[in-house]
Write an enzyme that holds these catalytic residues in place. Structure first.
Site, PDB file in Angstrom:
ATOM      1  N   TRP A  80      -4.028   7.637  -5.271  1.00 40.83           N
ATOM      2  CA  TRP A  80      -5.331   8.308  -5.432  1.00 40.83           C
ATOM      3  C   TRP A  80      -6.332   7.466  -6.221  1.00 40.83           C
ATOM      4  CZ3 TRP A  80      -4.279  14.226  -6.761  1.00 40.83           C
ATOM      5  CH2 TRP A  80      -3.734  14.842  -5.631  1.00 40.83           C
ATOM      6  N   HIS A 140      -0.618  -3.721  -8.513  1.00 40.63           N
ATOM      7  CA  HIS A 140      -1.698  -3.464  -7.545  1.00 40.63           C
ATOM      8  C   HIS A 140      -2.816  -4.503  -7.726  1.00 40.63           C
ATOM      9  CE1 HIS A 140      -4.943  -1.578  -5.347  1.00 40.63           C
ATOM     10  NE2 HIS A 140      -4.007  -0.870  -4.734  1.00 40.63           N
ATOM     11  N   GLU A 194      -0.002  -5.599   0.588  1.00 40.02           N
ATOM     12  CA  GLU A 194      -1.389  -5.144   0.701  1.00 40.02           C
ATOM     13  C   GLU A 194      -2.321  -6.345   0.701  1.00 40.02           C
ATOM     14  OE1 GLU A 194      -1.888  -0.801  -0.722  1.00 40.02           O
ATOM     15  OE2 GLU A 194      -2.138  -2.090  -2.456  1.00 40.02           O
ATOM     16  N   SER A 241      -6.335   0.125   3.966  1.00 35.35           N
ATOM     17  CA  SER A 241      -7.040   0.940   4.963  1.00 35.35           C
ATOM     18  C   SER A 241      -6.118   1.632   5.956  1.00 35.35           C
ATOM     19  CB  SER A 241      -8.067   0.094   5.725  1.00 35.35           C
ATOM     20  OG  SER A 241      -8.971  -0.473   4.823  1.00 35.35           O
TER      21      SER A 241
END
Ligand code: PGA
Length: 253
Positions: free
Chosen positions: A9, A93, A163, A215
């Protein structure tokens, strides 16, 4: 091996009320999925409230610190997360690497501490557009992977999220300029598996889930899961709509 569908989130939504609304909209229909593990990673501050009604999901945090406790203003420890019944934590991340200067070394310390406290880790790696264009994608991924896992013998609780930084949306997963093809993602997934087999062994590498993020949405989920053979997805923007996220979970069943 169950697919892993994780919702990141990020710094959303802006109120606990909204967080609870998304969570309960997911709750009913999402609790009975077959063959898929669903993890919701909200901001830290919403974890206690969501832990009350966690139902068929696992809860995850978006970060944790590498020390257990003490004078580290503003930080949250793996022990604190464990105490809240949090099962997963995102580490490495690209937004944390970029905005908070997280290095492979710091990421490695965080992964070690998280595993020590029994948390499962979603370890994110990925190249920037610049490194991709310089033909240094594999080099970057290998450095991040080896650096993050240095000195860690047991990686059974580690999931690797590939990612590509250039594919991550700034909130709306339907508004990206480019996405990696499923062939490219499949290639990278094999590259990561082979690297894990080299660092550990084939058997260990086979057991580690490699998931895709950047995405991901209900339109491309099938492609990354079926055609690219990824074992899950890390979903940012699209996970903030319960309806959209449920569709993504369905593609992973
Ligand atoms: P996105 O985010 O799905 O909005 O691109 C994914 C992530 O950064 O984990």
């Amino acid at each position: 091996m169950e697919n892993l569908i994780a919702a990141n989130w990020k710094m959303n939504p802006s109120s606990q009320k909204e967080a609870q609304e998304i969570f309960s909209a997911l709750g009913g229909p999402a609790s009975g999925w077959e063959g898929v593990e669903v993890v919701i990673c909200p901001p830290f501050v919403y974890l206690p409230a969501l832990a009350q009604s966690v139902g068929g999901f696992a809860l995850g945090a978006q970060n944790c610190f590498w020390e257990e406790k003490g004078a580290f203003t503003g930080e949250i420890s793996a022990a604190m997360l464990k105490d809240l019944r949090v099962e997963y934590v995102l580490i490495g991340h690209s937004e944390r690497r970029k905005y908070f200067n997280e290095t492979d070394e710091l990421i490695n310390k965080k992964i070690k501490k998280a595993l020590e406290f029994g948390l499962k880790v979603i370890f994110c790696i990925g190249e920037t557009a610049q490194k991709r264009d310089e033909g240094k994608k594999e080099e970057v991924l290998e450095r991040q992977l080896r650096g993050g896992l240095a000195g860690i013998d047991n990686i059974k609780d580690v999931n690797i999220a590939y990612e590509p930084v250039w594919a991550i949306s700034s909130g709306d997963p339907y508004k990206t300029k480019e996405l990696p093809t499923t062939e490219k993602v499949k290639e990278i997934s094999l590259f990561i598996k082979n690297l894990l087999a080299k660092i550990y062994n084939q058997e260990t590498a086979e057991k580690i889930r490699i998931i895709y993020g950047g995405s991901a949405n209900s339109e491309n989920a099938q492609g990354y899961l079926k055609d690219a053979g990824m074992q899950g997805l890390l979903v940012g923007g699209a996970s903030l709509s319960a309806e959209e996220f449920i569709k993504i979970i369905k593609s992973a069943e």
